[in-house]
Design an enzyme around this catalytic site. Sequence first.
Site, PDB file in Angstrom:
ATOM      1  N   THR A 121      11.103  -7.666 -11.386  1.00  0.00           N
ATOM      2  CA  THR A 121      10.499  -8.976 -11.600  1.00  0.00           C
ATOM      3  C   THR A 121       9.329  -9.173 -10.645  1.00  0.00           C
ATOM      4  OG1 THR A 121      12.628  -9.847 -12.256  1.00  0.00           O
ATOM      5  CG2 THR A 121      10.977 -11.463 -11.586  1.00  0.00           C
ATOM      6  N   GLN A 135      -7.967  -0.241   3.296  1.00  0.00           N
ATOM      7  CA  GLN A 135      -8.829  -0.870   4.303  1.00  0.00           C
ATOM      8  C   GLN A 135     -10.189  -1.274   3.739  1.00  0.00           C
ATOM      9  OE1 GLN A 135      -8.100  -1.931   7.203  1.00  0.00           O
ATOM     10  NE2 GLN A 135      -6.114  -0.951   7.497  1.00  0.00           N
ATOM     11  N   CYS A 173       0.893   1.355  12.720  1.00  0.00           N
ATOM     12  CA  CYS A 173       2.078   2.108  12.327  1.00  0.00           C
ATOM     13  C   CYS A 173       2.473   3.128  13.375  1.00  0.00           C
ATOM     14  CB  CYS A 173       1.837   2.839  11.021  1.00  0.00           C
ATOM     15  SG  CYS A 173       1.437   1.692   9.727  1.00  0.00           S
ATOM     16  N   GLY A 197       0.813  -1.211   0.000  1.00  0.00           N
ATOM     17  CA  GLY A 197       0.000   0.000   0.000  1.00  0.00           C
ATOM     18  C   GLY A 197       0.846   1.260   0.000  1.00  0.00           C
ATOM     19  N   HIS A 206      -2.174  -7.877   2.137  1.00  0.00           N
ATOM     20  CA  HIS A 206      -2.243  -8.494   3.477  1.00  0.00           C
ATOM     21  C   HIS A 206      -3.419  -8.003   4.305  1.00  0.00           C
ATOM     22  CE1 HIS A 206      -0.383  -5.375   6.246  1.00  0.00           C
ATOM     23  NE2 HIS A 206      -0.166  -4.837   5.058  1.00  0.00           N
TER      24      HIS A 206
END
Lengths: 304, 405
Positions: B235, B177, B330, B70, B199
């Site tokens: 990649t 979210q 965070c 994100g 995730h």
Amino acid sequence: MWDYSEKVLDLFYNPVNQGAIEDGNEPDVAVVFGEVGSIACGDALRLHLKVQVSKDQILDARFQTFGCTSAIASSSALTEIIKGKTLDEALNINNHDIAEYLGGLPEAKMHCSVMGQEALEAAIYKYRGIEVEHHDEDDEGTLLCKCFGVTENKVRRFILENDLQTVEQVTNYIKAGGGCGSCLAGIEDVLIEVQKEAADSVRVAASVALKQEAAATAVAEAPVRTLTTLQKITLIQQVIDEEIRPVLIADGGDVELHDVDGDRVLVKLTGACNGCASSGDTVKYAIAAQLRDRVLPTLTVEAI
Amino acid sequence: MVVYLDNNATTKIDPAVLEAMLPYLSELYGNPSSMHSFGGQVKTALEAARAQVASLLGAQDTEIIFNSCGSEGNNTAIHAALAAQPEKRHIITTAVEHPAILSVCKHLEKKGYDVTYLSVDRQGQLDLMELEAALTGGTALVTTMYANNETGVVFPVEAIALMAKEYGATVHVDAVQAVGKLPIDLSRSAIDLLTLSGHKLHAPKGIGALYVRKGFRFRPFLLGGHQERGRRAGTQNVASIVALGKAAAIAELDLAQGTDPSKGSVPSEAALRDLLQRELLATIPDCEVNGGNSPRLPNTTNIGFKYIEGEAILYMLNREGICASSGSACTSGSLDPSHVLMAMGLPYTILHGSIRFSLSRFTTEAEIQHVLAVMPGIVDRLRALSPFNNDQADWLQERDVALAT
Ligand code: FES
């Protein structure tokens, strides 16, 4: 999760001495509390003491804490540490003692131990009826961190007392800078200033030490100079007039020789030197060192 | 028993997702850019995943760029938007964005950009009039989150996008979210750029995607090879992309079933969230739901327990096997109260004692009952330690007033 010691977690989950102390009006016993922090800051401590008046001794200590895991553990630890101590002994407890009792605190949580020390001081000063807050100067001067209400003076004192090296450490100890962050640059400025002052004083001390060493060696090597009293006074007067006064006058001050009593030289500072905060240094470094160097290594100088 | 109620921080990998990705971590290790069939079959899987992600968003396959997370999506979107209109120097965002937006905006301010931070009200909601007043012909970008990570409050992104378009501004939505939790149809939207992260919807960490509306003048952020049609060099993280595709497909199905009353008797995560919230409020005095009167994500509730502090609550919960969060993942670990709750103007008594419970489709009723069983005791214990309660708080509030004046 924080890396808390087992002791911190134990005292958090099983706190001891929590609560308030009611004043039972017992003879020879006083009950008092001290408080620090605020709900805005996110932690606050109210420390209650039961004091045996005749012995000036802490009979019991209890706490009420609003705060995180380590704030609660620090409060508990503090009450354990101070129980049974005299008030003077308790005043010697500092935040490092609390952190040590806890087996260490993460650095970002050191402010919790600081809060303990401050509450203890607040309680004892209140008991002793000392109106003035201990670190009165903390409340004066520019407000540096608005989020946590911390002044520049307080930041300066903590840097000095705890030998803080980074802005982050300042935040860890007193939270300043831990909110919106808009004061971080200001904290850094203070830090740089204090570090510079410290470096300067180390330099001065080092150069004085070097000079003294050189003088000592010179004395050891040179045949001991013998001077009659008259010769000594004349020489002192000469060094003061020719070498010391011009320097002081350039700074707006002056000095005059008052008397010489054996090896005691009595001088009188005038002009800007009189009452200057660093007049002690002036006497020690600028005058005494010079006279010892140029006249006799055994001289002592006092300002009257 | 581990009760995981911190799904806005990260989610468990869905076993079906794990199964889908495993071959690409073992035997199917070819490079999708290679000119042989061993790499070719990997490329096929990669493109299938792209179609799955596009489908969840109502987008076209070519509008999806895979990336790492994100934060990368948000950084890329902002830079791409500004590079497309270099003459415009104004950005509009909100005060409650994720640090991956706020830090970039602060950085751009230093570079001479003018940034407007829209405020939120006590319920965490924006005022569209304030947006309208801030928009000018010089606005390059409006970047806003779809749903707030801390409170779950949902912003009216479609209305925001329409308004911004009138002024010719690019619209970016940080939907990290919201994706998988709220229906999104970009085919009928004015949104130009949209960020998502794997995730948060039961794919692994380290995979994300950026939606870029077809025809948008896009400048790549990461230069190098020609992967992702030259829009993001490097990649591809094939196994994780396959996982994200699978997670997107499951989420799409789930969202469709969410509206299906025949889904059965198992309570949905929204029902469990409501149960948790309702019972906590009923059994514990002096607490309130932050943003509770705004439209919110179905899985999130953020509750302020007055007079006690969040970290202490989390440690007590942790001992009971319950994982929750105070503020966002965070910012925990720092000392400041949540910028989101601060922006909502919550009183300090609530601000410091706010806990976020975020559920997922794996949350069970038994888990919620466990929280309901232990939480009142935890709050009681901490309140017994606290110097505050309803009427004793004066001494510190006086001090606060003194400090503020
Ligand atoms: S003013 Fe110091 S952190 Fe906000």
